[in-house]
Design an enzyme around this catalytic site. Structure first.
Site, PDB file in Angstrom:
ATOM      1  N   ARG A 111      19.702 -19.168  67.152  1.00 39.97           N
ATOM      2  CA  ARG A 111      20.349 -19.104  68.467  1.00 39.97           C
ATOM      3  C   ARG A 111      21.704 -18.421  68.356  1.00 39.97           C
ATOM      4  O   ARG A 111      22.169 -18.114  67.247  1.00 39.97           O
ATOM      5  CB  ARG A 111      20.494 -20.495  69.095  1.00 39.97           C
ATOM      6  CG  ARG A 111      21.323 -21.472  68.281  1.00 39.97           C
ATOM      7  CD  ARG A 111      21.151 -22.892  68.824  1.00 39.97           C
ATOM      8  NE  ARG A 111      21.810 -23.856  67.963  1.00 39.97           N
ATOM      9  CZ  ARG A 111      23.046 -24.309  68.161  1.00 39.97           C
ATOM     10  NH1 ARG A 111      23.750 -23.886  69.181  1.00 39.97           N
ATOM     11  NH2 ARG A 111      23.576 -25.192  67.334  1.00 39.97           N
TER      12      ARG A 111
ATOM     13  N   ILE B 116      24.856 -16.046  68.169  1.00 39.42           N
ATOM     14  CA  ILE B 116      25.133 -14.759  67.524  1.00 39.42           C
ATOM     15  C   ILE B 116      24.047 -14.448  66.489  1.00 39.42           C
ATOM     16  O   ILE B 116      23.584 -13.306  66.375  1.00 39.42           O
ATOM     17  CB  ILE B 116      26.535 -14.796  66.862  1.00 39.42           C
ATOM     18  CG1 ILE B 116      27.624 -14.868  67.951  1.00 39.42           C
ATOM     19  CG2 ILE B 116      26.751 -13.585  65.957  1.00 39.42           C
ATOM     20  CD1 ILE B 116      29.025 -15.160  67.419  1.00 39.42           C
TER      21      ILE B 116
ATOM     22  N   ASN C  89      25.944 -16.357  58.619  1.00 34.73           N
ATOM     23  CA  ASN C  89      26.356 -16.578  60.006  1.00 34.73           C
ATOM     24  C   ASN C  89      26.473 -18.046  60.386  1.00 34.73           C
ATOM     25  O   ASN C  89      27.270 -18.400  61.252  1.00 34.73           O
ATOM     26  CB  ASN C  89      25.333 -15.874  60.916  1.00 34.73           C
ATOM     27  CG  ASN C  89      25.430 -16.342  62.355  1.00 34.73           C
ATOM     28  OD1 ASN C  89      26.338 -15.927  63.087  1.00 34.73           O
ATOM     29  ND2 ASN C  89      24.515 -17.217  62.778  1.00 34.73           N
TER      30      ASN C  89
ATOM     31  N   GLY D  80      43.575 -27.548  67.846  1.00 34.95           N
ATOM     32  CA  GLY D  80      42.438 -28.446  67.631  1.00 34.95           C
ATOM     33  C   GLY D  80      41.438 -27.940  66.608  1.00 34.95           C
ATOM     34  O   GLY D  80      40.361 -28.510  66.463  1.00 34.95           O
TER      35      GLY D  80
ATOM     36  N   TYR E  81      38.325 -25.860  61.268  1.00 32.01           N
ATOM     37  CA  TYR E  81      37.559 -24.628  61.503  1.00 32.01           C
ATOM     38  C   TYR E  81      38.368 -23.392  61.077  1.00 32.01           C
ATOM     39  O   TYR E  81      37.854 -22.499  60.375  1.00 32.01           O
ATOM     40  CB  TYR E  81      37.191 -24.555  62.983  1.00 32.01           C
ATOM     41  CG  TYR E  81      36.361 -23.369  63.389  1.00 32.01           C
ATOM     42  CD1 TYR E  81      34.995 -23.332  63.128  1.00 32.01           C
ATOM     43  CD2 TYR E  81      36.933 -22.290  64.061  1.00 32.01           C
ATOM     44  CE1 TYR E  81      34.224 -22.239  63.515  1.00 32.01           C
ATOM     45  CE2 TYR E  81      36.173 -21.202  64.458  1.00 32.01           C
ATOM     46  CZ  TYR E  81      34.823 -21.185  64.182  1.00 32.01           C
ATOM     47  OH  TYR E  81      34.067 -20.111  64.563  1.00 32.01           O
TER      48      TYR E  81
HETATM   49  P1  NDP Z   1      26.024 -21.521  67.798  1.00 38.14           P
HETATM   50  O1  NDP Z   1      26.593 -22.889  67.861  1.00 38.14           O
HETATM   51  O2  NDP Z   1      25.408 -20.925  68.999  1.00 38.14           O
HETATM   52  O3  NDP Z   1      24.978 -21.397  66.579  1.00 38.14           O
HETATM   53  C1  NDP Z   1      25.342 -21.873  65.314  1.00 38.14           C
HETATM   54  C2  NDP Z   1      24.224 -21.556  64.358  1.00 38.14           C
HETATM   55  O4  NDP Z   1      24.583 -22.036  63.066  1.00 38.14           O
HETATM   56  C3  NDP Z   1      22.926 -22.250  64.748  1.00 38.14           C
HETATM   57  O5  NDP Z   1      21.852 -21.437  64.406  1.00 38.14           O
HETATM   58  C4  NDP Z   1      22.969 -23.495  63.875  1.00 38.14           C
HETATM   59  O6  NDP Z   1      21.683 -24.056  63.601  1.00 38.14           O
HETATM   60  C5  NDP Z   1      23.558 -22.902  62.609  1.00 38.14           C
HETATM   61  N1  NDP Z   1      24.094 -23.954  61.751  1.00 38.14           N
HETATM   62  C6  NDP Z   1      25.130 -24.778  61.973  1.00 38.14           C
HETATM   63  N2  NDP Z   1      25.288 -25.621  60.946  1.00 38.14           N
HETATM   64  C7  NDP Z   1      24.321 -25.303  60.048  1.00 38.14           C
HETATM   65  C8  NDP Z   1      23.958 -25.798  58.777  1.00 38.14           C
HETATM   66  N3  NDP Z   1      24.612 -26.820  58.188  1.00 38.14           N
HETATM   67  N4  NDP Z   1      22.904 -25.240  58.135  1.00 38.14           N
HETATM   68  C9  NDP Z   1      22.218 -24.231  58.702  1.00 38.14           C
HETATM   69  N5  NDP Z   1      22.513 -23.717  59.899  1.00 38.14           N
HETATM   70  C10 NDP Z   1      23.555 -24.259  60.559  1.00 38.14           C
HETATM   71  O7  NDP Z   1      27.243 -20.650  67.295  1.00 38.14           O
HETATM   72  P2  NDP Z   1      27.528 -19.088  67.390  1.00 38.14           P
HETATM   73  O8  NDP Z   1      26.285 -18.321  67.459  1.00 38.14           O
HETATM   74  O9  NDP Z   1      28.550 -18.901  68.413  1.00 38.14           O
HETATM   75  O10 NDP Z   1      28.252 -18.883  65.979  1.00 38.14           O
HETATM   76  C11 NDP Z   1      27.677 -18.122  64.919  1.00 38.14           C
HETATM   77  C12 NDP Z   1      28.797 -17.845  63.933  1.00 38.14           C
HETATM   78  O11 NDP Z   1      29.838 -17.118  64.579  1.00 38.14           O
HETATM   79  C13 NDP Z   1      29.443 -19.115  63.377  1.00 38.14           C
HETATM   80  O12 NDP Z   1      29.782 -18.940  62.030  1.00 38.14           O
HETATM   81  C14 NDP Z   1      30.708 -19.235  64.216  1.00 38.14           C
HETATM   82  O13 NDP Z   1      31.698 -19.972  63.550  1.00 38.14           O
HETATM   83  C15 NDP Z   1      31.060 -17.780  64.391  1.00 38.14           C
HETATM   84  N6  NDP Z   1      31.943 -17.503  65.514  1.00 38.14           N
HETATM   85  C16 NDP Z   1      31.554 -17.792  66.792  1.00 38.14           C
HETATM   86  C17 NDP Z   1      32.424 -17.525  67.850  1.00 38.14           C
HETATM   87  C18 NDP Z   1      32.076 -17.809  69.274  1.00 38.14           C
HETATM   88  O14 NDP Z   1      32.974 -17.686  70.129  1.00 38.14           O
HETATM   89  N7  NDP Z   1      30.857 -18.149  69.631  1.00 38.14           N
HETATM   90  C19 NDP Z   1      33.743 -16.945  67.606  1.00 38.14           C
HETATM   91  C20 NDP Z   1      34.015 -16.659  66.228  1.00 38.14           C
HETATM   92  C21 NDP Z   1      33.142 -16.929  65.238  1.00 38.14           C
HETATM   93  P3  NDP Z   1      21.101 -25.216  64.564  1.00 38.14           P
HETATM   94  O15 NDP Z   1      20.572 -24.558  65.782  1.00 38.14           O
HETATM   95  O16 NDP Z   1      20.048 -25.856  63.759  1.00 38.14           O
HETATM   96  O17 NDP Z   1      22.245 -26.137  64.864  1.00 38.14           O
END
Ligand code: NDP
Length: 241
Positions: free
Chosen positions: A19, A21, A83, A144, A148
């Site tokens: 899901r 990015i 990611n 907050g 992170y």
């Molecule tokens: P989402 O919350 O939409 O998706 C997060 C994804 O990471 C999901 O697929 C989730 O899997 C997976 N995930 C989380 N924890 C784990 C774990 N322990 N093991 C395996 N998979 C895991 O976040 P985004 O798509 O927004 O974020 C993607 C990346 O981009 C992240 O690293 C985030 O920090 C970074 N980012 C995002 C920003 C934003 O504004 N959205 C800004 C800057 C950076 P599951 O569905 O199973 O939970």
């Protein structure tokens, strides 16, 4: 017609590809002709032409199995997109040890766990491109988000160090630092705070996951970014410090 980035038939592993990015990156890479494997933890809609593997990046042994499964099924891994990430926001005095540990273990140790089984093989093959996903919070901090921001700032140092080590093996390592992107991750942010953030962004909107995905594809591509390593590519609508 999408121009070729030379990623056709390249095997790429994307963590957290179910899901947000990660899913946008998976979809774009499939369109670009890559052989894509991605990890998910809970739910996922299986995407045509991909290998989906249930895995938690905090589990080192599981990520070793993932690397083997991808190589056995699709072939040698050329690209890694680290990611998977999470937030557990709170003001510092209220931040629990559990919230600190969960974020560091996922966002930082999870990248170590993902890369460790694959990097030595990339060195042997003398080819590969790694893209980590950092964050604007890692560069400018955010209320907050001490946990992170610390994890995402660490990824920048990690990227620059590994890039220096990996260069002699013709493996490149870069980081994309997104600003605020429209995914589930923005859901916990109150509307009032979102309005304040929007007022700081010169392009006056949040980014779309696809806008991050194109930058990841650019950094994966040996055609497009062959002289780029150890860099941080900011995708933030002009939202600088
Ligand atoms: P989402 O919350 O939409 O998706 C997060 C994804 O990471 C999901 O697929 C989730 O899997 C997976 N995930 C989380 N924890 C784990 C774990 N322990 N093991 C395996 N998979 C895991 O976040 P985004 O798509 O927004 O974020 C993607 C990346 O981009 C992240 O690293 C985030 O920090 C970074 N980012 C995002 C920003 C934003 O504004 N959205 C800004 C800057 C950076 P599951 O569905 O199973 O939970």
């Amino acid at each position: 017609m999408i121009p070729s980035l030379g990623l056709e038939n390249k095997v790429v592993l994307v963590t957290g590809g179910n899901r947000g990015i990660g899913a946008a990156i998976v979809n774009l890479l499939v369109d670009l002709g890559s052989k894509v494997a991605y990890t998910y933890r809970s739910q996922h809609d299986s995407q045509l032409g991909t290998l989906a593997i249930c895995a938690d990046v905090t589990d080192k042994a599981v990520m070793e199995v993932v690397a083997k499964q991808v190589e056995d099924t699709l072939g040698p891994i050329y690209g890694i997109v680290a990611n998977a990430g999470m937030t557990r926001d709170n003001f510092f005095p209220k931040l629990t040890t559990a919230d600190w540990d969960a974020v560091i273990e996922t966002n930082l140790t999870g990248v170590y766990n993902t890369l460790m089984p694959i990097i030595p093989k990339m060195y042997e093959r003398r080819t590969g491109s790694v893209v980590c996903i950092s964050s604007i919070s890692g560069e400018r901090g955010n209320l907050g988000q001490t946990n992170y921001a610390a994890s995402k700032a660490a990824l920048i140092g990690f990227t620059k160090s590994l890039a220096q080590e990996a260069a002699r093996y013709e493996v490149r390592v870069n980081t994309v630092a997104p600003g605020f992107i429209e995914t589930d991750m923005l859901n916990p942010i109150p509307d009032k705070v979102k309005q304040r953030i929007l007022s700081e962004i010169p392009l006056s909107r949040f980014g779309k996951p696809q806008e991050v995905a194109w930058c990841v594809a650019f950094l994966l591509s040996a055609i497009a970014s062959s002289y780029i390593t150890g860099s941080v590519l900011r995708v933030n609508g002009g939202h600088y410090t």
